[in-house]
Design a protein around this motif. Structure first.
Motif, mmCIF file in Angstrom:
data_model
loop_
_atom_site.group_PDB
_atom_site.id
_atom_site.type_symbol
_atom_site.label_atom_id
_atom_site.label_comp_id
_atom_site.label_asym_id
_atom_site.label_seq_id
_atom_site.Cartn_x
_atom_site.Cartn_y
_atom_site.Cartn_z
ATOM 1 N N GLY A 116 47.554 18.613 22.972
ATOM 2 C CA GLY A 116 47.921 18.505 23.919
ATOM 3 C C GLY A 116 47.465 19.197 25.101
ATOM 4 O O GLY A 116 46.129 19.567 25.267
ATOM 5 N N GLU A 117 48.241 19.678 26.164
ATOM 6 C CA GLU A 117 47.673 20.610 27.335
ATOM 7 C C GLU A 117 47.140 21.631 27.044
ATOM 8 O O GLU A 117 46.290 22.358 27.587
ATOM 9 C CB GLU A 117 48.400 20.499 28.534
ATOM 10 N N ARG A 118 47.528 22.237 25.704
ATOM 11 C CA ARG A 118 47.134 23.608 25.494
ATOM 12 C C ARG A 118 45.776 23.638 24.801
ATOM 13 O O ARG A 118 44.985 24.671 25.191
ATOM 14 C CB ARG A 118 47.789 24.102 23.984
ATOM 15 N N GLY A 119 45.177 22.554 24.402
ATOM 16 C CA GLY A 119 43.607 22.529 24.127
ATOM 17 C C GLY A 119 43.498 21.681 22.722
ATOM 18 O O GLY A 119 44.026 20.779 22.548
ATOM 19 N N VAL A 120 42.797 22.340 21.772
ATOM 20 C CA VAL A 120 42.255 21.813 20.656
ATOM 21 C C VAL A 120 42.614 22.380 19.432
ATOM 22 O O VAL A 120 42.519 23.891 19.462
ATOM 23 C CB VAL A 120 40.965 21.381 20.724
ATOM 24 N N VAL A 121 43.019 21.928 18.462
ATOM 25 C CA VAL A 121 43.116 22.772 16.951
ATOM 26 C C VAL A 121 41.774 22.235 16.181
ATOM 27 O O VAL A 121 41.535 20.979 16.166
ATOM 28 C CB VAL A 121 44.332 22.161 16.133
ATOM 29 N N LEU A 122 41.325 23.212 15.584
ATOM 30 C CA LEU A 122 40.160 23.394 14.774
ATOM 31 C C LEU A 122 40.407 23.617 13.416
ATOM 32 O O LEU A 122 40.997 24.633 13.109
ATOM 33 C CB LEU A 122 38.979 24.183 15.310
ATOM 34 N N SER A 123 39.746 22.636 12.342
ATOM 35 C CA SER A 123 40.103 23.164 11.084
ATOM 36 C C SER A 123 38.926 23.163 10.280
ATOM 37 O O SER A 123 38.082 21.929 10.681
ATOM 38 C CB SER A 123 41.350 22.541 10.205
ATOM 39 N N VAL A 124 38.547 23.815 9.129
ATOM 40 C CA VAL A 124 37.327 23.367 8.424
ATOM 41 C C VAL A 124 37.675 23.753 6.825
ATOM 42 O O VAL A 124 38.537 24.583 6.622
ATOM 43 C CB VAL A 124 36.180 24.428 8.712
ATOM 44 N N GLU A 131 46.511 34.531 32.156
ATOM 45 C CA GLU A 131 47.891 34.725 31.734
ATOM 46 C C GLU A 131 48.275 33.453 31.289
ATOM 47 O O GLU A 131 49.238 33.391 30.163
ATOM 48 C CB GLU A 131 48.540 35.075 33.048
ATOM 49 N N GLU A 132 47.697 32.482 31.623
ATOM 50 C CA GLU A 132 48.153 31.070 30.887
ATOM 51 C C GLU A 132 47.700 30.897 29.688
ATOM 52 O O GLU A 132 48.290 30.552 28.682
ATOM 53 C CB GLU A 132 47.609 29.771 31.922
ATOM 54 N N LEU A 133 46.539 31.519 29.377
ATOM 55 C CA LEU A 133 45.850 31.247 28.040
ATOM 56 C C LEU A 133 46.782 32.147 27.115
ATOM 57 O O LEU A 133 47.216 31.858 25.863
ATOM 58 C CB LEU A 133 44.513 31.939 28.166
ATOM 59 N N ARG A 134 46.982 33.407 27.673
ATOM 60 C CA ARG A 134 47.682 34.384 26.696
ATOM 61 C C ARG A 134 49.220 33.521 26.238
ATOM 62 O O ARG A 134 49.879 33.975 25.321
ATOM 63 C CB ARG A 134 48.252 35.758 27.323
ATOM 64 N N ALA A 135 49.872 33.003 27.422
ATOM 65 C CA ALA A 135 50.980 32.387 27.117
ATOM 66 C C ALA A 135 50.904 31.391 26.119
ATOM 67 O O ALA A 135 51.944 30.852 25.275
ATOM 68 C CB ALA A 135 51.548 31.820 28.738
ATOM 69 N N ARG A 136 49.993 30.684 26.064
ATOM 70 C CA ARG A 136 49.969 29.507 25.217
ATOM 71 C C ARG A 136 49.544 30.103 24.023
ATOM 72 O O ARG A 136 50.086 29.405 22.841
ATOM 73 C CB ARG A 136 48.459 28.657 25.497
ATOM 74 N N GLN A 137 48.812 31.016 23.616
ATOM 75 C CA GLN A 137 48.867 31.659 22.436
ATOM 76 C C GLN A 137 50.194 32.188 21.865
ATOM 77 O O GLN A 137 50.445 32.216 20.615
ATOM 78 C CB GLN A 137 47.912 33.197 22.608
#
Length: 285
Positions: free
Chosen positions: A148-156, A265-271
């Motif tokens: 979504g708007e938060r970004g991307v999930v990465l998995s390995v 601040e937005e990045l920390r809120a997403r985390q």
């Protein structure tokens, strides 16, 4: 008397050799593990792969991940080899206050092939193999998923269960500064450091305020992007190279979030909004 002098000289020589060997081993342990990428000829062609709201732009030897229509907003990028693996044996040095981990690298798998891109709706799978120093092979899957708007999930995920070390690398932009890892002030640039993130509850985690030990596997950068590992294993973030970030994970899998935002601040809120881990992407049999 001459015999004793000769024996004493021999002991000093052997001691010197032993010290030099130990220093060489320690130097080798601290060296970054960098993959060498092998590609089929067809991969020389540039192409774009869309997954959900995002796009992976492949450019012959590397890629950039960004929102569709916003190529300047790079979430994650790599040039050349980006994944390696290995087998190691770790022991916590409990005599040291930091609970530092001494890791013996028993096997490294640094020859990486990238063989296919597969799109599954909002998910993009990068598949290939890792060749180890002993000639053995392990398949891998690196997945990127629209979050979504938060970004991307990465998995390995690694195919071989005997591999218990994973080494992931990605590109830093010129003059990109890195902040976080649980620092109280959150304003100190962590570039140039090698930071350990011990598992929760371990001795190293309890001593998280000491130099070289971080309390969180989360950071933001001056390019307004962020990375958060969800791994519960021992991890090392290598920020010594101004051109790349290296992550060493002491297990054969990884789940992480790559965040997008317009302010720190937005990045920390997403985390802070992440409440649970998303499932790992299994290897195709």
């Amino acid at each position: 008397m001459a015999v004793w002098r000769g024996l004493g000289f021999l002991v000093l020589v052997l001691l010197g050799v032993a010290i030099a060997t130990l220093r060489g081993v320690e130097h080798w342990r601290k060296q970054p593990v960098v993959a060498q990428l092998r590609l089929p000829p067809a991969f020389a062609v540039t192409r774009d792969f869309d997954f959900g709201r995002y796009r992976l732009a492949w450019r012959g030897q590397g890629f950039r991940v960004h929102p569709q229509g916003r190529p300047e907003k790079v979430l994650w990028a790599a040039e050349g080899g980006f994944l390696a693996a290995g087998r190691g044996r770790a022991e916590v040095e409990r005599r040291q206050r930091s609970g530092a981990l001494r890791d013996s690298r028993e096997l490294l798998c640094q020859e990486q092939s990238l063989e296919s891109f597969e799109r599954l709706g909002g998910r993009l799978l990068l598949k290939g193999h890792l060749r180890c120093a002993d000639g053995s092979l392990s398949g891998y899957v690196l997945a990127l998923e629209d979050d979504g708007e938060r970004g991307v999930v990465l998995s390995v995920s690694l195919e071989s269960p005997r591999l218990n070390r994973l080494y992931l690398a990605w590109r830093r932009e010129p003059d990109e500064r890195i902040f976080g890892f649980g620092e109280v002030s959150g304003v100190h640039d962590m570039s140039g450091r090698l930071l350990a993130v011990p598992p929760p509850g371990s001795l190293g985690a309890e001593q998280g305020g000491l130099s070289g030990v971080a309390s969180q596997a989360f950071y933001v950068t001056s390019r307004v992007r962020a990375f958060r590992s969800q791994s519960g294993a021992y991890q090392l973030f290598d920020l010594r190279d101004p051109r790349r970030v290296g992550l060493e994970v002491h297990e054969g899998r990884l789940l992480a979030n790559i965040y997008l935002g317009d302010s720190v601040e937005e990045l920390r809120a997403r985390q802070a909004s992440v409440v649970g881990a998303m499932p790992m992407v299994p290897l195709a049999k």
